[in-house]
Design an enzyme around this catalytic site. Sequence first.
Site, PDB file in Angstrom:
ATOM      1  N   GLU A 123       0.887  -1.168   0.000  1.00 44.65           N
ATOM      2  CA  GLU A 123       0.000   0.000   0.000  1.00 44.65           C
ATOM      3  C   GLU A 123       0.921   1.213   0.000  1.00 44.65           C
ATOM      4  OE1 GLU A 123      -3.377  -0.707  -0.096  1.00 44.65           O
ATOM      5  OE2 GLU A 123      -3.380   1.400  -0.680  1.00 44.65           O
ATOM      6  N   GLU A 132       3.517  13.068  -4.156  1.00 46.40           N
ATOM      7  CA  GLU A 132       2.948  13.039  -2.814  1.00 46.40           C
ATOM      8  C   GLU A 132       3.803  13.902  -1.889  1.00 46.40           C
ATOM      9  OE1 GLU A 132       0.787   9.760  -0.171  1.00 46.40           O
ATOM     10  OE2 GLU A 132       2.879   9.293  -0.512  1.00 46.40           O
TER      11      GLU A 132
END
Length: 492
Positions: A249, A384
């Site tokens: 993830e 990000e």
Amino acid sequence: MTVYHNFTNGEWTESASEKTVRNINPANTNDIIGTIKLATREEARDAVESAYDAFRDWKNTPAPTRGKIVAKFARLLEDNKEELSKILTREEGKTLAESRGELQRSINVAEFCAGEARRLNGETIQSELPANFAYTIKEPHGVVAIITPWNFPVAIPVWKIAPALVAGNTIVFKPAEITPATAVRICELFEEAGIPKGVLNLILGSGSEVGDEIANHPAVKAISFTGSTEIGLKLYKQVAGRGAKVQCEMGGKNPVVVMEDADLDLAVESTVQGAFGSTGQRCTATSRAVVVDKIADEFVQKVVERAKKMRIGDGADEHTEMGPSVDEKQFKTVLKYIDIGREDGAEMLTGGKRAEADGLENGYFIEPTVFDKVTSEMRIAQEEIFGPVLSVIRVKGFDEAMIAANDSQYGLTSSIFTNDPNLIFRFVHEIETGMTHINSPTTGGEAHIPFGGVKLTGIGAREQGSTALDFYTEIKVVYVDYTGRKREGNLY
Ligand code: ADP
């Protein structure tokens, strides 16, 4: 000063390593919480061997009995919720309200997984042949490695450990270096819940040594990882290359789309919560607001007003709305991205620097930052940041909004604000994310509902919900022939 110990073969032992990392309160760097000794490769191998030795007995323990230990852990987590919330706030920096929320999510996950232990069922399947049938059994892999980040240092370990245990695996758990205190408490509570020795092992160490050692150990049959895309992809290649299972993830760049008929106050508050809650350090944080031109000025003005009013401070103060970045490295990364945004030509409307009010001088506090007129080509729209930085992308209408929202290598979560049912369903159909929200923030999730993303965000089966068990089990198929004679037909 606390020196955190490893938990191997049911014993708490101090690492022999000379390399140490201090556990520092990011809201006040004078507050040193403890020290971790970065375990050696040999100690990591001992942890794997301990898990390996414990596997057979744990696999042979009935699943409902395994579930009872996880249920007891859930109760202990509940009993110790306030204490753990305070530790979490002190070492990670999020507000106490956020810590309590994380603890509640963890309790819910553990309770749910404990129940799943009584439903670890396969299926019976009709055969093509007379007097034959087939059935499936769910079996554990063996030793599973759980490698976790610092941003949800209770919830992420719990949502990996609980299903892995219920499925009958034994575990080597390696948390992030900078959040050891919560990891130790999780393992202490499992010990108190009666976990047999060797079934859950904790090893505190660096990713490059201990993480690398367990990822490459042949006895480790599956690895569940949450963290950066860079490390996740590297691990994926390594681990898949030796034929073990991997679940990663990784990053996110979650968009909220705001249409002209949206309830604007709701959209603003949800965007602010999503962007600045947990200091933007959630994988589900809102980092892009894709807003149609007609309402963009009003939306931006309200977001900026709200951002300016955010109460920044030590998460331990009940009035604080936003805590610090987790450490110096993260703090510098966020400030670097703010510079990049400016250089790339985005219009910075508020924030953009260290927060400097009284009492903030010793912490890694950054002002909530809003960039307007961001375009998809800019780095702040693509990479990000993991900090309190929101990029507003203005678009003409829905079609352009979808192009902008999907223009990302990531695909974790998203949301739309509109009251038009056609647009809602078109959005659900077209958006390229593993989860999506309608008229609510991009953040949040429930214990019994699958969690995870597509594209570069997620590799492998979904976490949480009943689907969590899919990653931690193998299916064994059994054919039963009760004719008592040589098979005729079906010779393929
Ligand atoms: P973050 O940016 O959240 O710190 P990382 O991907 O750097 O994300 O770290 C997530 C977890 O992965 C941490 O527990 C870290 O120690 C671990 N890790 C880092 N590098 C490696 C590696 N090469 N092999 C295995 N684990 C690693």
